[in-house]
Scaffold this active site. Structure first.
Site, PDB file in Angstrom:
ATOM      1  N   PHE A  38      15.209  11.333  32.019  1.00  0.00           N
ATOM      2  CA  PHE A  38      14.633  10.024  30.885  1.00  0.00           C
ATOM      3  C   PHE A  38      15.436  10.213  29.630  1.00  0.00           C
ATOM      4  O   PHE A  38      15.675   9.069  29.044  1.00  0.00           O
ATOM      5  CB  PHE A  38      13.133  10.413  30.724  1.00  0.00           C
ATOM      6  CG  PHE A  38      12.408  10.125  32.068  1.00  0.00           C
ATOM      7  CD1 PHE A  38      12.713   9.579  33.092  1.00  0.00           C
ATOM      8  CD2 PHE A  38      10.979  10.415  31.971  1.00  0.00           C
ATOM      9  CE1 PHE A  38      11.829   9.279  34.276  1.00  0.00           C
ATOM     10  CE2 PHE A  38      10.281  10.275  33.118  1.00  0.00           C
ATOM     11  CZ  PHE A  38      10.835   9.598  34.297  1.00  0.00           C
ATOM     12  N   TYR A  92      12.647  25.148  48.987  1.00  0.00           N
ATOM     13  CA  TYR A  92      12.445  25.895  47.693  1.00  0.00           C
ATOM     14  C   TYR A  92      11.102  26.405  47.849  1.00  0.00           C
ATOM     15  O   TYR A  92      10.783  27.722  47.748  1.00  0.00           O
ATOM     16  CB  TYR A  92      12.527  24.813  46.709  1.00  0.00           C
ATOM     17  CG  TYR A  92      12.270  25.385  45.224  1.00  0.00           C
ATOM     18  CD1 TYR A  92      13.043  26.297  44.682  1.00  0.00           C
ATOM     19  CD2 TYR A  92      11.231  25.089  44.638  1.00  0.00           C
ATOM     20  CE1 TYR A  92      12.756  26.686  43.457  1.00  0.00           C
ATOM     21  CE2 TYR A  92      10.764  25.608  43.183  1.00  0.00           C
ATOM     22  CZ  TYR A  92      11.759  26.544  42.616  1.00  0.00           C
ATOM     23  OH  TYR A  92      11.452  27.043  41.549  1.00  0.00           O
ATOM     24  N   ASP A  93       9.999  25.747  48.196  1.00  0.00           N
ATOM     25  CA  ASP A  93       8.644  26.086  48.318  1.00  0.00           C
ATOM     26  C   ASP A  93       8.473  27.238  49.284  1.00  0.00           C
ATOM     27  O   ASP A  93       7.901  28.463  48.983  1.00  0.00           O
ATOM     28  CB  ASP A  93       7.669  25.200  48.756  1.00  0.00           C
ATOM     29  CG  ASP A  93       8.023  23.458  47.978  1.00  0.00           C
ATOM     30  OD1 ASP A  93       8.473  23.613  47.077  1.00  0.00           O
ATOM     31  OD2 ASP A  93       7.100  22.897  48.311  1.00  0.00           O
ATOM     32  N   GLU A  94       9.153  27.283  50.400  1.00  0.00           N
ATOM     33  CA  GLU A  94       8.971  28.226  51.428  1.00  0.00           C
ATOM     34  C   GLU A  94       9.573  29.546  51.008  1.00  0.00           C
ATOM     35  O   GLU A  94       9.389  30.650  51.335  1.00  0.00           O
ATOM     36  CB  GLU A  94       9.270  28.079  52.814  1.00  0.00           C
ATOM     37  CG  GLU A  94       8.170  26.798  53.430  1.00  0.00           C
ATOM     38  CD  GLU A  94       6.804  27.060  53.617  1.00  0.00           C
ATOM     39  OE1 GLU A  94       6.346  28.422  53.093  1.00  0.00           O
ATOM     40  OE2 GLU A  94       6.133  26.543  54.114  1.00  0.00           O
ATOM     41  N   ASP A 151       6.684  14.202  47.232  1.00  0.00           N
ATOM     42  CA  ASP A 151       6.601  14.740  45.684  1.00  0.00           C
ATOM     43  C   ASP A 151       4.896  14.920  45.342  1.00  0.00           C
ATOM     44  O   ASP A 151       4.237  13.945  45.889  1.00  0.00           O
ATOM     45  CB  ASP A 151       6.919  13.097  45.150  1.00  0.00           C
ATOM     46  CG  ASP A 151       7.384  13.441  43.513  1.00  0.00           C
ATOM     47  OD1 ASP A 151       8.435  13.354  43.458  1.00  0.00           O
ATOM     48  OD2 ASP A 151       6.440  13.550  42.679  1.00  0.00           O
ATOM     49  N   ARG A 205      15.793  16.450  36.722  1.00  0.00           N
ATOM     50  CA  ARG A 205      14.250  16.432  36.706  1.00  0.00           C
ATOM     51  C   ARG A 205      14.072  15.161  35.585  1.00  0.00           C
ATOM     52  O   ARG A 205      14.875  14.897  34.861  1.00  0.00           O
ATOM     53  CB  ARG A 205      13.778  17.781  35.969  1.00  0.00           C
ATOM     54  CG  ARG A 205      13.808  18.955  37.044  1.00  0.00           C
ATOM     55  CD  ARG A 205      13.841  20.006  36.196  1.00  0.00           C
ATOM     56  NE  ARG A 205      13.320  21.115  36.849  1.00  0.00           N
ATOM     57  CZ  ARG A 205      14.127  22.487  36.476  1.00  0.00           C
ATOM     58  NH1 ARG A 205      14.798  22.702  35.619  1.00  0.00           N
ATOM     59  NH2 ARG A 205      13.738  23.506  37.166  1.00  0.00           N
ATOM     60  N   ASN A 220       5.793  23.121  35.514  1.00  0.00           N
ATOM     61  CA  ASN A 220       6.978  22.397  34.861  1.00  0.00           C
ATOM     62  C   ASN A 220       7.165  22.764  33.524  1.00  0.00           C
ATOM     63  O   ASN A 220       6.322  22.682  32.450  1.00  0.00           O
ATOM     64  CB  ASN A 220       6.540  21.040  34.711  1.00  0.00           C
ATOM     65  CG  ASN A 220       6.667  20.331  36.224  1.00  0.00           C
ATOM     66  OD1 ASN A 220       5.844  20.600  36.898  1.00  0.00           O
ATOM     67  ND2 ASN A 220       7.469  19.622  36.478  1.00  0.00           N
TER      68      ASN A 220
HETATM   69  N1  UDP Z   1      10.761  11.598  38.605  1.00  0.00           N
HETATM   70  C1  UDP Z   1      11.027  10.371  38.033  1.00  0.00           C
HETATM   71  N2  UDP Z   1      12.311   9.929  37.580  1.00  0.00           N
HETATM   72  C2  UDP Z   1      13.288  10.869  37.606  1.00  0.00           C
HETATM   73  C3  UDP Z   1      13.053  11.978  37.892  1.00  0.00           C
HETATM   74  C4  UDP Z   1      11.581  12.550  38.616  1.00  0.00           C
HETATM   75  O1  UDP Z   1       9.908   9.499  37.900  1.00  0.00           O
HETATM   76  O2  UDP Z   1      14.438  10.333  37.253  1.00  0.00           O
HETATM   77  C5  UDP Z   1       9.479  12.111  38.773  1.00  0.00           C
HETATM   78  C6  UDP Z   1       9.423  13.041  39.920  1.00  0.00           C
HETATM   79  O3  UDP Z   1       9.397  12.213  40.939  1.00  0.00           O
HETATM   80  C7  UDP Z   1       7.970  13.775  39.923  1.00  0.00           C
HETATM   81  C8  UDP Z   1       8.193  13.926  38.466  1.00  0.00           C
HETATM   82  O4  UDP Z   1       9.068  13.090  37.857  1.00  0.00           O
HETATM   83  O5  UDP Z   1       7.141  12.860  40.361  1.00  0.00           O
HETATM   84  C9  UDP Z   1       8.678  15.377  37.987  1.00  0.00           C
HETATM   85  O6  UDP Z   1       9.910  15.461  38.558  1.00  0.00           O
HETATM   86  P1  UDP Z   1      10.573  16.718  38.506  1.00  0.00           P
HETATM   87  O7  UDP Z   1      11.810  16.677  39.166  1.00  0.00           O
HETATM   88  O8  UDP Z   1      10.872  17.048  36.868  1.00  0.00           O
HETATM   89  O9  UDP Z   1      10.069  17.972  38.696  1.00  0.00           O
HETATM   90  P2  UDP Z   1       8.864  18.565  39.931  1.00  0.00           P
HETATM   91  O10 UDP Z   1       7.621  18.614  39.325  1.00  0.00           O
HETATM   92  O11 UDP Z   1       8.757  17.251  40.946  1.00  0.00           O
HETATM   93  O12 UDP Z   1       9.353  19.674  40.714  1.00  0.00           O
END
Ligand code: UDP
Length: 313
Positions: A195, A149-151, A275, A190, A178
């Site tokens: 959550f 994705y990043d690249e 991450d 995400r 985000n």
């Molecule tokens: N994350 C988490 N639990 C989850 C999903 C994500 O703790 O069930 C963490 C993930 O490791 C990251 C942050 O929440 O540190 C944001 O993750 P997300 O996938 O929303 O987006 P990112 O900013 O990493 O692209």
């Protein structure tokens, strides 16, 4: 012939794409949404079907794109965008960022249309400066699991500047931090949808790592306003759009627990590779050039988003 301006939105049936469709329709534009529905959904744009100024084309933008008639603007938003999605679809992610961006830029050149690229805070990788401003070149692992994705997005930025410099295409680049709000997919993996779904179902809330990593969450309405303003500005260099209100993922999980009044427990799971540990947009440029800053607080935005997820769970 209508005198309205016409915009093509690739990824128009996605989370951000669908909100952009509404934004441009509300501003009096004709909107063509294009999507291959890989991660997008017709549910997101169902309410727009039947509007004379709106049309939908199912198409994969990694193949030649045909649009008849004039175009004033192309918003290139097609891409898997959540870590789980791009881990599941690494090749499509690479292709849409590279081949798809090439096709969309070619169309912009042929139509003499302005082109706006959806880039990302992921171009900064696991950042070594904080907050991140647009002059930072980033700290990305090209061969890590997020590299696809990043690249792809870094390549897309380079391709966009190439078309700007070599072909004189009018281009804009937004680096999106985000973002959350209605129409995120419950299962996109995400943090926020995960959550909220877990809280509403009474399941354990999965915080990855110790939860000390930070993010800064922007409500979708604020984001699309920033993008609209950028598309109407004459600023060519990348612009960060996001909400600088930074929070640790553990505290974010606690906010969701409180808001939903759930009995769910917070548990820890392994932190995915690469991450990013910290993330906060420096929005000095957006403020100065677009006179933009976010207006919706996290508590307001989370309430609106919860209403949406309660209907989806
Ligand atoms: N994350 C988490 N639990 C989850 C999903 C994500 O703790 O069930 C963490 C993930 O490791 C990251 C942050 O929440 O540190 C944001 O993750 P997300 O996938 O929303 O987006 P990112 O900013 O990493 O692209």
């Amino acid at each position: 012939m209508s005198t309205k301006k016409r915009v093509l939105i690739t990824g128009g049936a996605g989370f951000l794409g669908s909100h952009l469709c509404e934004k441009y329709l509300n501003k009096g534009w004709q909107v063509i949404a294009m999507d291959n529905l890989l991660t997008g959904s017709m549910d997101n744009i169902e309410h727009l079907i039947g509007n004379d100024d709106f049309s939908f084309v199912k198409h994969d933008v990694t193949n030649y794109i045909h649009v008849s008639g004039d175009l004033d603007l192309i918003l290139h938003f097609a891409s898997p965008a959540s870590p789980i999605d791009y881990l599941k679809m690494p090749i499509q992610t690479l292709k849409v960022g590279s081949l798809g961006t090439h096709k969309a830029l070619g169309l912009a050149k042929a139509k003499n249309a302005r082109f706006l690229l959806a880039s990302t805070s992921e171009v900064y990788g696991d950042p070594l400066i904080h907050p991140q401003n647009e002059t930072y070149w980033g700290n990305v692992n090209p061969i890590g699991i997020r590299g696809v994705y990043d690249e792809a997005k870094r390549f897309a930025e380079a391709m966009t500047m190439g078309y700007h410099r070599f072909h004189g295409v009018e281009t804009r680049i937004v680096r999106i931090f985000n973002t959350y709000g209605p129409r995120m997919r419950l299962d996109d993996g995400r943090a926020l949808p995960a959550f909220m779904a877990q809280a509403l179902r009474g399941e354990d809330i999965t915080v990855f790592g110790d939860g000390s990593q930070t993010r800064s969450f922007c409500f979708v309405e604020d984001l699309v306003e920033g993008i609209y303003r950028l598309s109407q500005s004459d600023y060519v260099n990348p612009v960060n759009i996001g909400n600088p209100d930074e929070i640790s993922i553990m505290d974010f999980a606690k906010e969701v627990v409180k808001l939903t009044n759930t009995k769910s427990k917070i548990i820890n799971k392994p932190l995915p590779q690469d991450d990013p540990k910290i993330r906060q947009p420096d929005i000095t440029v957006a403020k100065a050039v677009l006179n933009w800053e976010p207006e919706v607080s996290r508590s307001e935005g989370l309430k609106i988003t919860l209403d949406y997820f309660m209907k989806k769970v």
